[in-house]
Design a protein around this motif. Structure first.
Motif, short mmCIF file in Angstrom:
data_model
loop_
_atom_site.label_atom_id
_atom_site.label_comp_id
_atom_site.label_asym_id
_atom_site.label_seq_id
_atom_site.Cartn_x
_atom_site.Cartn_y
_atom_site.Cartn_z
N ALA A 41 0.96 -1.08 -0.16
CA ALA A 41 0.19 0.19 -0.14
C ALA A 41 0.79 1.03 -0.04
CB ALA A 41 -1.01 -0.17 1.25
N ALA A 42 1.68 1.48 0.13
CA ALA A 42 2.90 2.30 0.97
C ALA A 42 3.35 2.85 -0.53
CB ALA A 42 3.19 2.12 1.68
N MET A 43 4.15 1.42 -0.98
CA MET A 43 4.65 1.63 -3.09
C MET A 43 3.68 2.39 -2.97
SD MET A 43 7.28 0.90 -1.87
CE MET A 43 8.53 -0.57 -1.35
N SER A 44 2.60 1.34 -3.20
CA SER A 44 1.74 1.46 -4.42
C SER A 44 1.13 3.92 -4.28
CB SER A 44 0.04 1.11 -4.11
OG SER A 44 0.92 0.16 -4.48
N ALA A 45 1.47 4.22 -2.86
CA ALA A 45 0.60 5.53 -2.66
C ALA A 45 2.23 6.46 -3.26
CB ALA A 45 1.08 5.84 -1.00
N GLY A 46 3.33 5.70 -3.28
CA GLY A 46 4.52 6.53 -3.80
C GLY A 46 5.55 7.27 -2.40
N SER A 47 4.93 6.40 -1.29
CA SER A 47 5.61 7.26 0.01
C SER A 47 6.17 5.77 0.66
CB SER A 47 5.45 8.08 0.65
OG SER A 47 6.49 8.28 1.83
N ILE A 48 7.45 5.48 1.22
CA ILE A 48 8.05 4.44 1.97
C ILE A 48 7.72 5.29 3.82
CG2 ILE A 48 9.16 3.33 0.71
CD1 ILE A 48 11.88 4.85 2.02
N ASP A 49 6.71 5.99 3.65
CA ASP A 49 7.17 6.95 5.44
C ASP A 49 5.96 6.14 6.03
OD1 ASP A 49 8.87 8.84 4.15
OD2 ASP A 49 7.03 10.97 4.54
N PRO A 50 5.46 5.62 5.61
CA PRO A 50 4.20 4.78 6.28
C PRO A 50 4.77 3.84 6.67
CG PRO A 50 2.94 5.77 4.61
CD PRO A 50 4.32 5.98 4.39
N ILE A 51 6.03 3.19 5.74
CA ILE A 51 6.26 1.48 6.85
C ILE A 51 7.73 2.07 7.12
CG2 ILE A 51 5.03 -0.20 4.81
CD1 ILE A 51 7.31 0.31 3.29
N ALA A 52 8.34 3.34 7.27
CA ALA A 52 9.47 3.77 8.28
C ALA A 52 9.52 2.47 9.40
CB ALA A 52 9.67 4.46 8.76
N GLY A 53 11.34 1.83 9.61
CA GLY A 53 11.94 1.21 10.34
C GLY A 53 11.30 -0.21 9.89
N ARG A 54 10.22 -0.49 9.07
CA ARG A 54 9.86 -2.10 8.29
C ARG A 54 11.11 -2.58 7.58
NH1 ARG A 54 5.31 -4.29 10.51
NH2 ARG A 54 6.82 -5.92 10.75
N LEU A 55 11.54 -1.89 6.85
CA LEU A 55 12.47 -2.11 6.15
C LEU A 55 14.36 -1.91 6.81
CD1 LEU A 55 11.45 -0.59 2.78
CD2 LEU A 55 11.02 -2.73 3.52
N SER A 56 14.70 -2.80 5.82
CA SER A 56 16.58 -2.37 5.43
C SER A 56 16.65 -1.45 5.71
CB SER A 56 17.10 -3.40 4.83
OG SER A 56 17.10 -3.63 3.92
N PRO A 57 17.82 -0.71 5.85
CA PRO A 57 18.23 0.79 5.60
C PRO A 57 18.31 0.61 4.21
CG PRO A 57 19.22 -0.17 7.44
CD PRO A 57 18.60 -0.99 7.50
N GLU A 58 19.08 -0.52 3.57
CA GLU A 58 19.69 -0.68 2.09
C GLU A 58 18.34 -0.66 1.27
OE1 GLU A 58 22.83 -2.07 5.03
OE2 GLU A 58 20.34 -2.69 4.83
N LEU A 59 17.25 -1.03 1.75
CA LEU A 59 16.04 -1.24 1.06
C LEU A 59 15.44 0.03 1.00
CD1 LEU A 59 13.93 -4.41 1.37
CD2 LEU A 59 15.69 -3.98 -0.53
N THR A 60 15.90 0.85 2.39
CA THR A 60 14.68 1.94 2.69
C THR A 60 15.38 2.87 1.49
OG1 THR A 60 14.33 1.65 5.15
CG2 THR A 60 14.25 3.84 4.41
N ALA A 61 16.62 2.64 1.49
CA ALA A 61 17.33 4.27 0.88
C ALA A 61 17.61 3.26 -0.98
CB ALA A 61 19.19 3.93 0.73
N MET A 62 17.50 3.01 -1.36
CA MET A 62 16.83 1.89 -2.58
C MET A 62 15.56 2.80 -3.17
SD MET A 62 16.68 -1.50 -4.40
CE MET A 62 16.23 -2.33 -3.70
N TYR A 63 14.33 2.11 -2.44
CA TYR A 63 12.85 2.29 -2.79
C TYR A 63 12.87 4.30 -2.39
CZ TYR A 63 12.47 -2.22 -2.49
OH TYR A 63 12.00 -4.38 -3.24
N GLY A 64 13.22 4.60 -1.64
CA GLY A 64 13.19 5.80 -1.76
C GLY A 64 13.43 6.36 -2.60
N LYS A 65 14.37 6.42 -3.06
CA LYS A 65 15.28 6.88 -4.43
C LYS A 65 14.31 6.76 -5.57
CE LYS A 65 20.02 6.69 -2.95
NZ LYS A 65 21.22 6.29 -3.10
N GLN A 66 13.76 5.25 -6.01
CA GLN A 66 12.67 5.03 -7.05
C GLN A 66 12.54 5.34 -7.12
OE1 GLN A 66 13.00 0.39 -6.55
NE2 GLN A 66 15.31 0.31 -7.42
#
Length: 215
Positions: free
Chosen positions: A64-89
């Motif tokens: 749901a967060a990815m479809s909304a275009g933001s990783i803010d709602p799932i902050a802390g649920r992804l590894s730092p590496e995934l957070t950085a990668m998906y945030g940029k994408q």
């Protein structure tokens, strides 16, 4: 642009401890092929069924967060590496490409495909999600709303493999006797009978290390 691409190197690494694949129609009951002896030496309370309830909720939240275009709602649920990668994408998809990979989930079935305590004491789990829904790229500009574009896509199946890890020294939380959301009594079920809230998230201390989408 797609946010979930198969990664050959990761797939090769997973082959060592992911159980042999089974067809979706003949999939065994959740956890039935998992040897928990080593896992329960470091976490006697680990419950595959309870873990999968939390894993399903986590999947829905992340998608749901990815479809909304933001990783803010799932902050802390992804590894730092995934957070950085998906945030940029996501930032590129929304601000530069003006198109986003969106999903709508009609049905999802998680299966625990592997669980292993590491030499560090960390716990690693691999979950396969068999999904039925809609997924595709939508334009963020134009006359047709993104949700309408997504709804017009054909329903189709796909599966995803997620790798989750939990640091050493953490154990699974016990089911509460009352619902933390509404206060109603709880008697061992995974969700509150009254407000339907998830009573305990057995994946709360896990972080998603990798996501592979196939199909």
């Amino acid at each position: 642009m797609s946010l979930f691409r198969p990664r050959d190197n990761e797939a090769t690494r997973l082959q060592a401890f992911v159980l042999p694949a089974a067809g979706a129609a003949a999939a065994p009951p959740a956890g039935s092929e998992i040897d928990l002896a080593d896992v329960q030496q470091i976490d006697p309370t680990f419950d595959p069924a309870l873990f999968l309830v939390g894993a399903e909720s986590l999947f829905v939240d992340v998608r749901a967060a990815m479809s909304a275009g933001s990783i803010d709602p799932i902050a802390g649920r992804l590894s730092p590496e995934l957070t950085a990668m998906y945030g940029k994408q996501l930032q590129y998809a929304v601000s530069a490409a003006h198109q986003l990979t969106m999903t709508s989930i009609d049905h999802v079935t998680p299966t625990l495909r592997g669980v292993e305590p590491l030499s560090t004491g960390d716990l690693m789990c691999v979950v396969r999600y068999d999904v039925v829904g809609r997924m595709g790229q939508v334009a963020l500009t134009g006359d047709v709303p993104p949700a309408t574009q997504l709804a017009a896509m054909p329903q189709r199946p796909w599966f995803e493999t997620w790798r989750l890890s939990r640091p050493a020294g953490v154990t699974t939380a016990h089911l509460p006797t009352t619902c933390p959301n509404c206060g109603a009594p709880a008697t061992g079920e995974s969700h509150c009978h009254f407000c339907h809230a998830l009573l305990v998230d057995a994946t709360a201390q896990f972080r998603v290390d990798s996501i592979e989408c196939m199909g």
